[in-house]
Design a protein around this motif. Structure first.
Motif, PDB file in Angstrom:
ATOM      1  N   VAL A   1       0.724  -1.273  -0.001  1.00 47.00           N
ATOM      2  CA  VAL A   1      -0.033   0.124  -0.045  1.00 47.00           C
ATOM      3  C   VAL A   1       0.965   1.272   0.026  1.00 47.00           C
ATOM      4  CG1 VAL A   1      -1.999   1.467   1.106  1.00 47.00           C
ATOM      5  CG2 VAL A   1      -1.727  -1.411   1.422  1.00 47.00           C
TER       6      VAL A   1
ATOM      7  N   GLY B   1       5.104   4.936  -2.779  1.00 48.13           N
ATOM      8  CA  GLY B   1       6.269   6.119  -2.694  1.00 48.13           C
ATOM      9  C   GLY B   1       7.790   5.304  -2.734  1.00 48.13           C
ATOM     10  N   LEU B   2       8.800   5.913  -2.399  1.00 50.76           N
ATOM     11  CA  LEU B   2      10.005   5.370  -2.778  1.00 50.76           C
ATOM     12  C   LEU B   2      10.286   4.039  -1.953  1.00 50.76           C
ATOM     13  CD1 LEU B   2      12.069   8.586  -2.647  1.00 50.76           C
ATOM     14  CD2 LEU B   2      11.261   7.423  -4.685  1.00 50.76           C
ATOM     15  N   GLY B   3       9.745   3.857  -0.746  1.00 57.60           N
ATOM     16  CA  GLY B   3       9.730   2.721  -0.111  1.00 57.60           C
ATOM     17  C   GLY B   3       9.094   1.749  -0.592  1.00 57.60           C
TER      18      GLY B   3
ATOM     19  N   TYR C   1      -0.624  -0.732  -4.497  1.00 57.99           N
ATOM     20  CA  TYR C   1      -2.017   0.034  -4.557  1.00 57.99           C
ATOM     21  C   TYR C   1      -1.457   1.571  -4.101  1.00 57.99           C
ATOM     22  CZ  TYR C   1      -3.937  -4.533  -4.709  1.00 57.99           C
ATOM     23  OH  TYR C   1      -4.414  -5.747  -5.197  1.00 57.99           O
TER      24      TYR C   1
ATOM     25  N   GLN D   1      -3.117   5.735  -3.583  1.00 60.58           N
ATOM     26  CA  GLN D   1      -4.031   6.679  -3.831  1.00 60.58           C
ATOM     27  C   GLN D   1      -3.932   7.607  -5.001  1.00 60.58           C
ATOM     28  OE1 GLN D   1      -4.093   8.879   0.120  1.00 60.58           O
ATOM     29  NE2 GLN D   1      -2.250   9.896  -0.646  1.00 60.58           N
TER      30      GLN D   1
ATOM     31  N   ILE E   1      15.701  15.548  -4.396  1.00 58.20           N
ATOM     32  CA  ILE E   1      16.249  14.648  -3.382  1.00 58.20           C
ATOM     33  C   ILE E   1      17.515  14.236  -3.444  1.00 58.20           C
ATOM     34  CG2 ILE E   1      15.189  12.312  -4.466  1.00 58.20           C
ATOM     35  CD1 ILE E   1      14.339  11.735  -1.717  1.00 58.20           C
TER      36      ILE E   1
ATOM     37  N   ARG F   1      12.335  14.400  -7.886  1.00 60.29           N
ATOM     38  CA  ARG F   1      11.289  13.254  -7.365  1.00 60.29           C
ATOM     39  C   ARG F   1      10.515  12.826  -8.470  1.00 60.29           C
ATOM     40  NH1 ARG F   1      10.221  12.725  -1.342  1.00 60.29           N
ATOM     41  NH2 ARG F   1      11.821  13.993  -0.402  1.00 60.29           N
TER      42      ARG F   1
ATOM     43  N   ARG G   1      -7.073   4.159  -3.094  1.00 63.05           N
ATOM     44  CA  ARG G   1      -6.773   4.823  -1.561  1.00 63.05           C
ATOM     45  C   ARG G   1      -7.500   3.884  -0.480  1.00 63.05           C
ATOM     46  NH1 ARG G   1      -5.945   9.634   1.105  1.00 63.05           N
ATOM     47  NH2 ARG G   1      -7.030   9.959   2.883  1.00 63.05           N
ATOM     48  N   LEU G   2      -6.623   3.311  -0.036  1.00 66.87           N
ATOM     49  CA  LEU G   2      -6.936   2.394   1.276  1.00 66.87           C
ATOM     50  C   LEU G   2      -7.926   2.828   2.238  1.00 66.87           C
ATOM     51  CD1 LEU G   2      -6.391  -0.816   2.272  1.00 66.87           C
ATOM     52  CD2 LEU G   2      -4.960   0.344   4.028  1.00 66.87           C
TER      53      LEU G   2
ATOM     54  N   LYS H   1      -2.675   4.733   6.786  1.00 54.16           N
ATOM     55  CA  LYS H   1      -3.586   4.227   7.170  1.00 54.16           C
ATOM     56  C   LYS H   1      -3.487   2.854   7.660  1.00 54.16           C
ATOM     57  CE  LYS H   1      -8.140   4.217   7.244  1.00 54.16           C
ATOM     58  NZ  LYS H   1      -8.953   5.231   7.807  1.00 54.16           N
TER      59      LYS H   1
ATOM     60  N   LEU I   1       6.799   0.027   6.537  1.00 50.50           N
ATOM     61  CA  LEU I   1       7.884   0.472   6.459  1.00 50.50           C
ATOM     62  C   LEU I   1       8.203   1.931   6.026  1.00 50.50           C
ATOM     63  CD1 LEU I   1       8.337   1.338   3.127  1.00 50.50           C
ATOM     64  CD2 LEU I   1       8.458  -1.213   2.808  1.00 50.50           C
TER      65      LEU I   1
ATOM     66  N   ASP J   1       8.304   6.152   6.287  1.00 48.95           N
ATOM     67  CA  ASP J   1       7.532   7.010   7.214  1.00 48.95           C
ATOM     68  C   ASP J   1       6.290   6.431   7.721  1.00 48.95           C
ATOM     69  OD1 ASP J   1       9.609   9.019   6.049  1.00 48.95           O
ATOM     70  OD2 ASP J   1       8.073  10.263   5.393  1.00 48.95           O
TER      71      ASP J   1
ATOM     72  N   ALA K   1      17.799  11.982   4.948  1.00 49.73           N
ATOM     73  CA  ALA K   1      17.777  10.621   4.902  1.00 49.73           C
ATOM     74  C   ALA K   1      16.652   9.556   4.950  1.00 49.73           C
ATOM     75  CB  ALA K   1      19.144   9.801   5.697  1.00 49.73           C
TER      76      ALA K   1
ATOM     77  N   ALA L   1      13.559   4.297   4.291  1.00 53.84           N
ATOM     78  CA  ALA L   1      12.536   3.615   3.664  1.00 53.84           C
ATOM     79  C   ALA L   1      12.989   2.508   2.523  1.00 53.84           C
ATOM     80  CB  ALA L   1      11.322   4.533   3.012  1.00 53.84           C
TER      81      ALA L   1
HETATM   82  C1  LIG Z   1      11.335  18.713   2.738  1.00 48.12           C
HETATM   83  C2  LIG Z   1      11.666  17.521   2.876  1.00 48.12           C
HETATM   84  C3  LIG Z   1      12.860  17.316   2.372  1.00 48.12           C
HETATM   85  C4  LIG Z   1      13.422  15.863   2.257  1.00 48.12           C
HETATM   86  N1  LIG Z   1      14.661  15.573   1.495  1.00 48.12           N
HETATM   87  C5  LIG Z   1      15.120  14.120   1.560  1.00 48.12           C
HETATM   88  C6  LIG Z   1      16.031  13.762   0.888  1.00 48.12           C
HETATM   89  O1  LIG Z   1      16.678  14.644   0.326  1.00 48.12           O
HETATM   90  N2  LIG Z   1      16.486  12.635   0.989  1.00 48.12           N
HETATM   91  C7  LIG Z   1      15.858  11.586   1.757  1.00 48.12           C
HETATM   92  O2  LIG Z   1      16.113  10.534   1.887  1.00 48.12           O
HETATM   93  N3  LIG Z   1      14.745  11.999   2.237  1.00 48.12           N
HETATM   94  C8  LIG Z   1      14.151  13.088   2.266  1.00 48.12           C
HETATM   95  N4  LIG Z   1      13.077  13.611   2.750  1.00 48.12           N
HETATM   96  C9  LIG Z   1      12.233  12.619   3.530  1.00 48.12           C
HETATM   97  C10 LIG Z   1      11.274  11.698   2.419  1.00 48.12           C
HETATM   98  O3  LIG Z   1      10.856  12.604   1.646  1.00 48.12           O
HETATM   99  C11 LIG Z   1      10.622  10.796   3.349  1.00 48.12           C
HETATM  100  O4  LIG Z   1      11.019  10.147   4.190  1.00 48.12           O
HETATM  101  C12 LIG Z   1      10.326   9.452   2.153  1.00 48.12           C
HETATM  102  O5  LIG Z   1       9.612   9.846   1.204  1.00 48.12           O
HETATM  103  C13 LIG Z   1       9.488   8.424   2.908  1.00 48.12           C
HETATM  104  O6  LIG Z   1       9.064   7.374   1.993  1.00 48.12           O
HETATM  105  P1  LIG Z   1       8.075   6.409   2.001  1.00 48.12           P
HETATM  106  O7  LIG Z   1       7.961   5.431   0.906  1.00 48.12           O
HETATM  107  O8  LIG Z   1       7.797   5.915   3.475  1.00 48.12           O
HETATM  108  O9  LIG Z   1       6.406   7.346   2.213  1.00 48.12           O
HETATM  109  P2  LIG Z   1       6.157   8.507   0.894  1.00 48.12           P
HETATM  110  O10 LIG Z   1       7.250   8.733  -0.021  1.00 48.12           O
HETATM  111  O11 LIG Z   1       5.274   9.334   1.501  1.00 48.12           O
HETATM  112  O12 LIG Z   1       5.278   7.664   0.253  1.00 48.12           O
HETATM  113  C14 LIG Z   1       3.881   7.147   0.570  1.00 48.12           C
HETATM  114  C15 LIG Z   1       2.919   6.848  -0.749  1.00 48.12           C
HETATM  115  O13 LIG Z   1       1.806   6.329  -0.041  1.00 48.12           O
HETATM  116  C16 LIG Z   1       0.556   6.907  -0.814  1.00 48.12           C
HETATM  117  N5  LIG Z   1      -0.533   6.711   0.056  1.00 48.12           N
HETATM  118  C17 LIG Z   1      -0.799   7.308   1.466  1.00 48.12           C
HETATM  119  N6  LIG Z   1      -1.890   6.839   1.818  1.00 48.12           N
HETATM  120  C18 LIG Z   1      -2.118   5.927   1.236  1.00 48.12           C
HETATM  121  C19 LIG Z   1      -3.466   5.253   1.184  1.00 48.12           C
HETATM  122  N7  LIG Z   1      -4.448   5.149   2.256  1.00 48.12           N
HETATM  123  N8  LIG Z   1      -3.785   4.207   0.249  1.00 48.12           N
HETATM  124  C20 LIG Z   1      -2.880   4.206  -0.838  1.00 48.12           C
HETATM  125  N9  LIG Z   1      -1.842   4.877  -0.861  1.00 48.12           N
HETATM  126  C21 LIG Z   1      -1.720   5.823   0.143  1.00 48.12           C
HETATM  127  C22 LIG Z   1       0.922   8.386  -1.148  1.00 48.12           C
HETATM  128  O14 LIG Z   1       0.253   8.836  -1.881  1.00 48.12           O
HETATM  129  C23 LIG Z   1       2.532   8.044  -1.241  1.00 48.12           C
HETATM  130  O15 LIG Z   1       2.694   7.857  -2.701  1.00 48.12           O
HETATM  131  C24 LIG Z   1      12.601  14.993   2.773  1.00 48.12           C
HETATM  132  C25 LIG Z   1      11.355  15.255   3.555  1.00 48.12           C
HETATM  133  C26 LIG Z   1      10.791  16.530   3.527  1.00 48.12           C
HETATM  134  C27 LIG Z   1       9.493  16.931   4.138  1.00 48.12           C
END
Ligand SMILES: Cc1cc2nc3c(=O)[nH]c(=O)nc-3n(C[C@H](O)[C@H](O)[C@H](O)COP(=O)(O)OP(=O)(O)OC[C@H]3O[C@@H](n4cnc5c(N)ncnc54)[C@H](O)[C@@H]3O)c2cc1C
Length: 384
Positions: free
Chosen positions: A10, A13-15, A33, A35, A46, A108, A129-130, A164, A290, A292, A303, A308
């Protein structure tokens, strides 16, 4: 774990994208999946340090990213008013060889386009969207806001800071606003009117800071991202436009070179910074978190995405290589191998001290999540 295990990720994002790509490569059937209706080229860059590029190598997209991203010669830390260089970390070809991979700055939006190529065609669904998860014991049912449903044997919650999936693992709870916002701006380098700037500079102020860097090989766009205090965040959106004068006033008194750069930005947005309290468990039954979703942190070490992505690589190994006795075993190994390192990064990020002064980043940059020997849960030691 048995390759017939159906896995739902679900969040794309990058993770989530990394986990899906690596689990598919290991032979699992994985559905992702997301949203959003599509990936958009939102205005943000990034840093991808070499520990991330090592995972991209395993995903088969290291070369493609290396070709579009900017390879900075150094990460430069400067004092806000005098411009004095506090520390310069070389990131040139020699350092690439030392760390085992490149360090790049990338847009990004460009990144997502490349990462999508690492997934099995048709395995990523947008507009999903879950809304709910129902773990029946045999299978997990996923319900989406559009009224559709899906089934899986294992769910990976990679849905970010407002996860979620996390609610089904840990119960309800909101991320905390940290009292800090980030300004972001992307604009054509031509607006700098020939001002020469380094590829990647962090200007350290008192209670605020700002990073300036190029995001593409061609250096045609400049990216600014800041941190500044703001007592409250009451907006319901993830970012708002920022008044230009307000933005400029935050960086009053900064060195003329930085002033010239920020004055060139035609439009600026403002983003809240949220974080989550540390938690001792990232899974429940067949559902695991995993990135955030389980450890959102202040972004002051650049980082969060790196963690992630490393999580995704280690989780894919724990699911693929360990866990003959089921998911509980895989997840225990995953947490034991990831938590000490993530906690360390979270602590340094909170303090906002990374690369301000001379530091040896080997422990961060040389970590290869795809190859580092995994330790058994009881033997897991704190990160060095
Ligand atoms: C200003 C700023 C600068 C940053 N710079 C860096 C950097 O240079 N290097 C670095 O490593 N990190 C950086 N980060 C941190 C980084 O952006 C996050 O830690 C990272 O994006 C987390 O990845 P993730 O895959 O866990 O979550 P996300 O990238 O947030 O992905 C989550 C995904 O889940 C989707 N989603 C959410 N809810 C639902 C749902 N209910 N159903 C289906 N889909 C859903 C979202 O749309 C999104 O696509 C930065 C953060 C900020 C705020």
């Amino acid at each position: 774990m048995d390759r017939t295990t159906r896995i739902a990720v679900v969040g794309a994002g990058l993770g989530g994208m990394t986990a899906a790509g690596l689990l598919q490569a290991a032979g699992f059937t994985v559905s992702v999946y997301e949203q959003a209706a599509a990936f958009s080229r939102i205005g943000a860059g990034i840093h991808f340090s070499s520990n991330v590029m090592l995972v991209m190598r395993r995903l088969g997209i290291e070369q493609a990213l290396s070709a579009i991203g900017l390879h900075p010669d150094a990460f430069v830390s400067r004092k806000w008013d005098t411009g004095e260089i506090l520390f310069e970390l070389p990131l040139d070809a020699g350092r690439e060889a030392h760390y085992g991979a490149a360090y790049i700055n990338v847009h990004r939006g460009d990144l997502h386009a490349v990462m999508e190529t690492a997934l099995t065609r048709g395995s990523l669904q947008f507009n999903k969207r879950l809304r709910a998860l129902d773990d029946t014991g045999d299978v997990i049912r996923l319900e989406f806001e559009d009224g559709t449903q899906a089934e899986a044997d294992l769910v990976v919650g990679a849905d970010g800071v407002n996860s979620k999936v996390r609610e089904f693992v840990l119960g309800p709870g909101r991320p905390q606003y940290t009292g800090q916002i980030a300004h972001r701006a992307v604009f054509p380098s031509a607006l700098l009117n020939g001002l020469p700037i380094r590829a990647c500079t962090k200007w350290w102020g008192e209670g605020n800071h700002i990073l300036v860097y190029y995001m593409t090989q061609t250096r045609e766009e400049v990216y600014l991202v800041s941190s500044a205090p703001q007592a409250e965040w009451s907006e319901m959106t993830s970012f708002v436009p920022c008044d230009r004068d307000e933005f400029l006033s935050v960086f009053d008194g900064y060195h003329p070179e930085l002033r010239q750069v920020i004055e060139a930005a035609p439009e600026v947005t403002k983003w809240p910074v949220f974080a989550r309290e540390r938690i001792p468990c990232w899974h429940k039954n067949r559902i695991v978190l995993l990135g955030d979703a389980c450890h959102a942190m202040k972004p002051y070490m650049a980082a969060g995405a790196a963690m992630a992505i490393e999580d995704a690589a280690v989780l894919a190994r724990c699911i693929g290589e360990i866990g003959r006795r089921g998911p509980a075993e895989s997840f225990a190994w995953y947490e034991a191998n990831r938590m000490p390192r993530v906690n360390k990064v979270q602590d340094i990020s909170s303090q906002n001290i990374w690369l301000r002064q001379p530091v040896d980043p080997d422990w961060l940059f040389k970590y290869d999540a795809c190859q580092i020997p995994l330790v058994a849960p009881a033997a897991a030691a704190p990160a060095p």
